[in-house]
Design an enzyme around this catalytic site. Structure first.
Site, mmCIF file in Angstrom:
data_model
loop_
_atom_site.group_PDB
_atom_site.id
_atom_site.type_symbol
_atom_site.label_atom_id
_atom_site.label_comp_id
_atom_site.label_asym_id
_atom_site.label_seq_id
_atom_site.Cartn_x
_atom_site.Cartn_y
_atom_site.Cartn_z
ATOM 1 N N SER A 1 9.731 -0.568 -2.145
ATOM 2 C CA SER A 1 10.813 0.416 -2.182
ATOM 3 C C SER A 1 10.851 1.166 -0.866
ATOM 4 O O SER A 1 9.817 1.325 -0.202
ATOM 5 C CB SER A 1 10.591 1.409 -3.325
ATOM 6 O OG SER A 1 11.511 2.487 -3.268
ATOM 7 N N TYR B 1 4.834 6.860 -7.456
ATOM 8 C CA TYR B 1 5.651 5.663 -7.219
ATOM 9 C C TYR B 1 5.610 5.282 -5.742
ATOM 10 O O TYR B 1 5.383 4.112 -5.397
ATOM 11 C CB TYR B 1 7.075 5.948 -7.674
ATOM 12 C CG TYR B 1 8.077 4.847 -7.420
ATOM 13 C CD1 TYR B 1 8.031 3.652 -8.131
ATOM 14 C CD2 TYR B 1 9.097 5.016 -6.484
ATOM 15 C CE1 TYR B 1 8.966 2.661 -7.913
ATOM 16 C CE2 TYR B 1 10.029 4.033 -6.260
ATOM 17 C CZ TYR B 1 9.965 2.848 -6.975
ATOM 18 O OH TYR B 1 10.891 1.864 -6.753
#
Length: 265
Positions: A141, A154
């Protein structure tokens, strides 16, 4: 440019979102797709909608259950005999401040986004090495390159799998195995709705950035084109995400100031 046609492609997290879009695009380009996620019925709903549905197979597994992963791997080899691309896509996002996030939630995110992908990759790696060919792909990401509010765990997990992939690439480079990492920005999926809050429960609602992001199908087209071109570091997103990645390389201090001003949850 590497042809996708007739390649055996294993996509995790294939029942929805980016995985579903990737499976559809791989099928359009003539690949044989193995779809994996926890729920077989949902995988089958995706599979029957793919081009040449009978060429593809659904294999359910919980990616955090090592025995299920091993069984799925055995099924893949029994039915297809090889794996040309492994797409480590299954993942779990977060929307909570560090001060509000329990350690159980921290570990849950790391288990899904890092350890499970490491285990699956280590499980299939002998097949790639024996073939002396193939590409292992990790969907990280942009958050793993930047680090932003509400996404600490995350971001950390996505950064960790990126660094692990870099080491893997160096170790297998002379054995015919390639490694790529994809860094999506905001894409229109249920990622925010399913993201964990501090207590480890699904957030349950979307945000404007995701709702107005790139369409999943467009993401898949760009991703597969880049993979076919042999790219190893693949950033896909809007202008703001790409600018953030660029600034992170040349002026980290400027990036930190930019992130402090961000209001996106």
């Amino acid at each position: 440019m590497e042809s996708i046609e007739n390649k055996v492609v294993w996509v995790t997290g294939a029942s929805s979102g980016l995985g579903k879009a990737l499976a559809a695009e791989f099928a359009l380009q003539g690949a044989e797709v193995i779809l994996s996620a926890r729920r077989f019925d949902e995988l089958e709903n995706v599979r029957v909608g793919l081009l040449n549905a009978d060429r593809h197979i659904s294999i359910a597994m919980d990616i955090t259950d090592e025995s299920q992963v091993m069984h799925a791997y055995e099924q893949v080899l029994a039915k297809k005999g090889r794996i040309d691309l492994l797409i480590n896509n299954a993942g779990l996002s977060q929307r909570a401040l560090i001060s509000e996030t329990t350690m159980l939630t921290e570990r849950t995110i790391m288990e899904v986004d890092y350890f499970s992908q490491v285990f699956l990759t280590k499980t299939v790696l002998p097949t790639f090495l024996k073939q002396k060919s193939g590409r292992i792909v990790f969907v990280s990401s942009v958050a793993g390159l930047l680090g932003t509010q509400y996404r600490a765990s995350y971001s950390a997990a996505k950064a960790a799998i990126h660094m692990w992939a870099n080491s893997l690439r160096a170790e297998v480079a002379d054995q015919g195995v390639n490694v790529s990492v994809i860094f999506p920005g905001f894409v229109k999926t249920n990622v925010s709705i399913n993201a964990l809050n501090g207590e480890g429960k699904a957030q349950g609602y979307d945000n404007d950035a995701t709702a107005n992001g790139l369409k999943a199908g467009e993401f898949a087209q760009q991703a597969i084109k880049a993979l076919a071109n042999g790219e190893e570091f693949i950033v896909i997103g809007g202008k703001k995400e790409k600018l953030g990645v660029l600034v992170s390389r040349f002026s980290p201090s400027t990036l930190y100031k930019m992130i402090r001003k961000m209001k996106v949850k």
